[in-house]
Each structure stands twice: as structure tokens, then as C-alpha cells.
Design an enzyme around this catalytic site. Structure first.
Site, PDB file in Angstrom:
ATOM      1  CE1 TYR A 185      -3.287   2.912   0.383  1.00  0.00           C
ATOM      2  CE2 TYR A 185      -2.295   3.318   2.531  1.00  0.00           C
ATOM      3  CZ  TYR A 185      -3.139   3.711   1.507  1.00  0.00           C
ATOM      4  OH  TYR A 185      -3.821   4.900   1.597  1.00  0.00           O
ATOM      5  CE1 TYR A 243      -4.613  10.171   7.603  1.00  0.00           C
ATOM      6  CE2 TYR A 243      -3.968   8.437   6.081  1.00  0.00           C
ATOM      7  CZ  TYR A 243      -4.923   9.029   6.882  1.00  0.00           C
ATOM      8  OH  TYR A 243      -6.168   8.470   6.964  1.00  0.00           O
ATOM      9  NE  ARG A 259      -9.894  11.469   5.910  1.00  0.00           N
ATOM     10  CZ  ARG A 259      -9.168  10.410   6.232  1.00  0.00           C
ATOM     11  NH1 ARG A 259      -9.463   9.218   5.735  1.00  0.00           N
ATOM     12  NH2 ARG A 259      -8.129  10.529   7.023  1.00  0.00           N
ATOM     13  CD  GLU A 263     -11.419   1.738   3.509  1.00  0.00           C
ATOM     14  OE1 GLU A 263     -10.371   1.523   4.139  1.00  0.00           O
ATOM     15  OE2 GLU A 263     -11.434   2.045   2.310  1.00  0.00           O
TER      16      GLU A 263
HETATM   17  C1  3EB Z   1      -7.707   5.851   5.595  1.00  0.00           C
HETATM   18  O1  3EB Z   1      -8.604   6.582   6.006  1.00  0.00           O
HETATM   19  C2  3EB Z   1      -8.090   4.435   5.246  1.00  0.00           C
HETATM   20  O2  3EB Z   1      -5.276   5.488  -0.348  1.00  0.00           O
HETATM   21  O3  3EB Z   1      -6.884   6.083  -1.686  1.00  0.00           O
HETATM   22  C3  3EB Z   1      -9.292   5.064   2.555  1.00  0.00           C
HETATM   23  C4  3EB Z   1      -9.685   5.664   1.361  1.00  0.00           C
HETATM   24  C5  3EB Z   1      -7.980   4.646   2.712  1.00  0.00           C
HETATM   25  C6  3EB Z   1      -8.755   5.862   0.325  1.00  0.00           C
HETATM   26  C7  3EB Z   1      -6.477   5.671  -0.579  1.00  0.00           C
HETATM   27  C8  3EB Z   1      -7.073   4.825   1.671  1.00  0.00           C
HETATM   28  C9  3EB Z   1      -7.451   5.435   0.492  1.00  0.00           C
HETATM   29  O4  3EB Z   1      -6.532   6.233   5.494  1.00  0.00           O
HETATM   30  C10 3EB Z   1      -7.543   3.967   3.956  1.00  0.00           C
END
Ligand code: 3EB
Length: 343
Positions: free
Chosen positions: A146, A206, A219, A330
Site C-alpha cells: 500500500y 498524514y 474524504r 471500511e
Molecule cells: C484511511 O482513512 C483508510 O489510499 O486512496 C481510505 C480511502 C484509505 C482511500 C487511498 C485509503 C485510500 O486512510 C484507507
């Protein structure tokens, strides 16, 4: 449907085409294939507009397709990317043989091809991207797959000059146990408003403890769908507060936290022009790391959204790994809402 070459520009429409988001039994979706912009196939029963995904459908028993329909579409191929474009909405998909251990270059090339299509079609902004990375949590040789994917994706976003931070599209990233690297994407020439969640650090911010390059997604996103309607796309949402995973080992507590995040995103949608929306209105996909959690998760999900809600009646449960090892569930979703984008 005429096949266009990549460079044959469709005439961009000034007003949005009324997009429709249809969650249908696969057999019904197949009948609408020629009229569809594209879609996502859950379980067997893929059609040409909604090619199959490797992730295993846990429920319902019969395959389901999320079909996106809009106006008459031109279509074409560019490298591994297939696309359909009605002049307002563009949907594309690619499936790459995944023999490689290291996903960095595969992700970079896949997104480079994706952006080349958008470039040639007048650079419509991405609304949502669905990413399926087999064995997402495996070590790709020094780095989790990932995280490698994030490095390659970040590089492609940066090189193509598409918004990688504020303004990044909604997205999800899941790990089926087998299959190929599969990407589906929706772009729009109309107004698009990416949303963040005040309870969570934006993914593109992040810290490096989650990998050397941040994930490029917002989001959620609202997109003008004409006729006083907004298409609302919610990213993969999990039990993360701030940037920390919560409730390790407790799938039901993770589900409850995920629902609080979904509620917060619905509040953002309302603040940006949606007339009304709650998680109960969304066509959700619930991804389960452990399919044996299905019965308990479904019971709790239905109790939370109401057993008679659209979300409860139409939810699709899929077995897939989530992008952090400790996350067990998720949820992503979408809905067509009444409303006009706030300025
Ligand atoms: C998160 O909130 C969970 O890498 O495109 C959620 C939605 C997540 C999209 C992405 C990753 C992605 O980090 C993982």
C-alpha cells in the site's frame, strides 16, 4: 457507441448531464450496458461498462452492479485504460496484470495513463477513484505494498499537475486477496467540491509514520449533477480519528467509529449545499477484512442506520483487506442528493 480516439475531444457541455447512480442486480445492469457511462461490479456478472473486480462478494447472494448513467457517450482506449465520456462526465477503468512484487512503478504507470486520458480529454477534475490492490498489506520488498502504491500515485499526481493535496478526489483503496491492480475513476467537467472530515487529519497530510508519501485523496466529494442535484461520493472510511487507528481488535467499535466519521462527512455535505443527507441514505460498500465478521457487522450496521433505510436495504458486503493492518472494516458510499453547491 462510436469508438473515439484519445485525442478526439468531446464537446464539453456547459450544464451538467443528469447523472444517475443505479445499484442494480447484475442481470438488470447488463441490459443498460450500452447506455451506461460505467460502473463497478460486485461479484460475478460484470458487463462491458462494469468489468469485474476480484474482491469476493459476501452479501447479497446475487451479484450487484453500481451503474453510472449519463448522456450519450464517446468511448476509447489508451494503453490499459478504457473510458467513456458523455461530454460532461468521464468514467474510466484499467486492470493491470499484477506479477510485480513492487507496486511503486505499477501505480505510477497506471496513474500516468489515467492522467494522459484526462489530459487529452480537456483535464476534467477527478471526482472519485476506486483502487483495488491485491495483497495490499504484504511486504513488497522493504515497504508495504500500500505504501509503495502511495509513492507511485503521488509521483503521477505531481508530474501530471493534478491536485494531490487540497482538492484531491475522493477515493478508496482495498486489498482483494487475489486479482489484478484495478482502478476505476470518475471525472467531471462541472463543479466539484472535495470535502474533508474535521474529525480526521486529511490523508494528504498524514505524517510519515504512515509511509514516505501521503495518500492523495479527500474524504468525500460533491459534484454538480444538474437539475438541483448533487452527486455525493464518500471515500473509504474507517476507524481513524486524527490520524490514529482506533479500537484495535474490536470490529464493532471500529464500525461505530466509522459511522461517526460518515455522519461527520454527511454534515460537511449539508454545509456545502446538500439539502439533507445521513449515512442511512448512502449506497454503501462495507469491506470486511474477516468475512466471519459479516453477521455481527450487518446487525450493528442495520441497527445504526435503521433496518428500513436505503443503506440497510442496499448495502453490499465485500471481503477485502484494508490499508492498515489493524483496520477490520471500511465503508464507502454514494448517493444522489437534492441540493446546489454552496459557493
Ligand atoms: C484511511 O482513512 C483508510 O489510499 O486512496 C481510505 C480511502 C484509505 C482511500 C487511498 C485509503 C485510500 O486512510 C484507507
Amino acid at each position: 457507441m462510436p469508438e473515439a480516439t484519445l485525442s478526439a475531444a468531446a464537446t464539453p457541455s456547459r450544464t451538467a448531464t443528469p447523472l444517475r447512480l443505479l445499484r442494480l442486480p447484475a442481470a438488470e445492469a447488463a441490459l443498460l450496458d450500452a447506455a451506461a457511462l460505467g460502473g463497478l461490479a460486485w461479484g460475478a456478472g460484470a458487463s462491458s461498462a462494469a468489468p469485474g473486480l476480484a474482491a469476493r462478494l459476501v452479501a447479497p447472494a446475487e451479484p450487484v452492479v453500481d451503474l453510472f448513467t449519463a448522456g450519450a457517450a464517446a468511448s476509447g482506449t489508451h494503453g490499459p485504460v478504457r473510458w467513456r465520456d458523455d461530454g460532461h462526465w468521464l468514467y474510466g477503468w484499467l486492470d493491470l496484470p499484477d506479477a510485480v512484487a513492487d507496486l511503486t512503478d505499477a501505480a505510477w504507470q497506471a496513474y500516468r495513463d489515467l492522467f494522459e486520458v484526462l489530459d487529452a480529454r480537456g483535464r476534467p477534475p477527478l471526482v472519485k477513484v476506486w483502487n483495488f490492490l491485491p495483497r495490499i498489506n504484504d511486504d513488497g520488498g522493504g515497504l508495504e505494498r500500500y505504501r509503495q502504491f502511495n509513492v507511485g500515485r503521488f509521483r503521477a499526481f505531481s508530474e501530471a499537475g493534478f491536485d494531490a493535496f487540497e482538492g484531491a478526489p475522493a477515493a478508496c483503496a482495498l486489498g482483494p486477496h487475489e486479482g489484478t491492480l484495478a482502478i476505476r475513476f470518475l471525472a467531471s467537467r462541472g463543479a466539484v467540491r472535495p470535502l474533508d472530515n474535521p474529525r480526521q487529519v486529511p490523508p494528504y497530510r498524514y505524517s510519515q509514520r504512515f509511509g514516505p508519501r501521503s495518500p492523495n485523496f479527500s474524504r468525500a466529494a460533491l459534484a454538480d449533477a444538474a437539475g438541483g442535484r448533487l452527486a455525493f461520493f464518500v471515500s473509504g472510511t474507517a476507524s481513524i480519528v486524527g490520524e490514529r487507528s482506533m479500537h484495535e481488535g474490536d470490529v464493532l467499535a471500529q464500525l461505530a467509529e466509522t459511522l461517526r466519521n460518515l455522519e461527520a462527512l454527511c454534515a460537511q455535505a449539508r454545509a456545502h449545499g446538500a439539502a439533507a443527507v445521513s449515512p442511512a441514505d448512502l449506497d454503501c460498500v462495507v469491506y470486511l477484512r474477516h468475512p466471519e465478521d459479516y453477521a455481527a457487522v450487518r446487525t450493528a450496521f442495520e441497527a445504526a442506520v435503521g433496518a428500513d433505510s436505503a443503506a440497510a436495504r442496499r448495502a453490499v458486503y465485500v471481503e477485502a483487506d484494508v490499508c492498515r493492518r489493524e483496520l477490520l472494516v471500511e465503508i464507502e458510499g454514494h448517493a444522489l442528493l437534492a441540493g446546489v453547491l454552496a459557493r
